[in-house]
Design a protein around this motif. Structure first.
Motif, mmCIF file in Angstrom:
data_model
loop_
_atom_site.group_PDB
_atom_site.id
_atom_site.type_symbol
_atom_site.label_atom_id
_atom_site.label_comp_id
_atom_site.label_asym_id
_atom_site.label_seq_id
_atom_site.Cartn_x
_atom_site.Cartn_y
_atom_site.Cartn_z
ATOM 1 N N VAL A 36 0.842 -1.191 0.000
ATOM 2 C CA VAL A 36 0.000 0.000 0.000
ATOM 3 C C VAL A 36 0.880 1.245 0.000
ATOM 4 C CG1 VAL A 36 -1.994 -1.027 1.127
ATOM 5 C CG2 VAL A 36 -0.126 -0.151 2.512
ATOM 6 N N ASP A 37 0.313 2.326 -0.513
ATOM 7 C CA ASP A 37 1.029 3.608 -0.486
ATOM 8 C C ASP A 37 0.858 4.244 0.880
ATOM 9 O OD1 ASP A 37 2.059 3.687 -3.079
ATOM 10 O OD2 ASP A 37 0.094 4.185 -3.868
ATOM 11 N N LEU A 38 1.965 4.446 1.557
ATOM 12 C CA LEU A 38 1.906 5.061 2.876
ATOM 13 C C LEU A 38 2.883 6.216 2.962
ATOM 14 C CD1 LEU A 38 1.751 1.946 5.230
ATOM 15 C CD2 LEU A 38 -0.108 3.453 4.575
ATOM 16 N N MET A 39 2.593 7.137 3.850
ATOM 17 C CA MET A 39 3.507 8.238 4.100
ATOM 18 C C MET A 39 4.653 7.731 4.966
ATOM 19 S SD MET A 39 2.143 10.541 2.385
ATOM 20 C CE MET A 39 3.015 12.028 2.855
ATOM 21 N N LYS A 40 5.877 7.945 4.446
ATOM 22 C CA LYS A 40 7.036 7.382 5.132
ATOM 23 C C LYS A 40 8.090 8.462 5.308
ATOM 24 C CE LYS A 40 10.117 3.412 4.659
ATOM 25 N NZ LYS A 40 10.535 2.346 3.754
ATOM 26 N N CYS A 41 8.775 8.451 6.436
ATOM 27 C CA CYS A 41 9.855 9.394 6.672
ATOM 28 C C CYS A 41 11.124 8.880 5.991
ATOM 29 C CB CYS A 41 10.098 9.533 8.181
ATOM 30 S SG CYS A 41 11.537 10.534 8.555
ATOM 31 N N PRO A 42 11.731 9.697 5.112
ATOM 32 C CA PRO A 42 12.924 9.260 4.374
ATOM 33 C C PRO A 42 14.141 9.119 5.284
ATOM 34 C CG PRO A 42 12.463 11.570 3.925
ATOM 35 C CD PRO A 42 11.325 11.068 4.769
ATOM 36 N N LYS A 43 14.061 9.659 6.462
ATOM 37 C CA LYS A 43 15.218 9.654 7.358
ATOM 38 C C LYS A 43 15.220 8.447 8.294
ATOM 39 C CE LYS A 43 17.931 13.252 9.627
ATOM 40 N NZ LYS A 43 17.871 14.613 10.191
ATOM 41 N N CYS A 44 14.126 8.253 9.016
ATOM 42 C CA CYS A 44 14.083 7.168 10.009
ATOM 43 C C CYS A 44 13.185 6.022 9.548
ATOM 44 C CB CYS A 44 13.610 7.697 11.354
ATOM 45 S SG CYS A 44 11.891 8.222 11.384
#
Ligand SMILES: [Zn+2]
Length: 68
Positions: A36-44
């Motif tokens: 699924v498309d989820l909002m993800k933090c590119p850092k952690c």
């Protein structure tokens, strides 16, 4: 009016204050694996599941499994 205002505010990671990006994430749900498309933090790499997904999309996934 209210919706326009919410779109102006990007999702931010609470930990690193980084702007979240939309990524395909593999999730396990009810013993099955889904992408699924989820909002993800590119850092952690923290994944944020929105209320809409938790109460809407996931329920549809559950329904689909039960129908089968
Ligand atoms: Zn983060």
């Amino acid at each position: 009016m209210k919706e326009e205002k919410e779109q102006d505010v990007p999702w931010i990671c609470d930990q690193c204050k980084e702007k979240l990006v939309l990524r395909k994430v593999k999730v396990s749900y009810l013993g099955g694996n889904f992408e699924v498309d989820l909002m993800k933090c590119p850092k952690c790499s923290n994944v944020f599941i929105g209320e809409e997904l938790a109460t809407g999309k996931m329920l549809e996934v559950e329904k689909g499994l039960e129908d089968k």
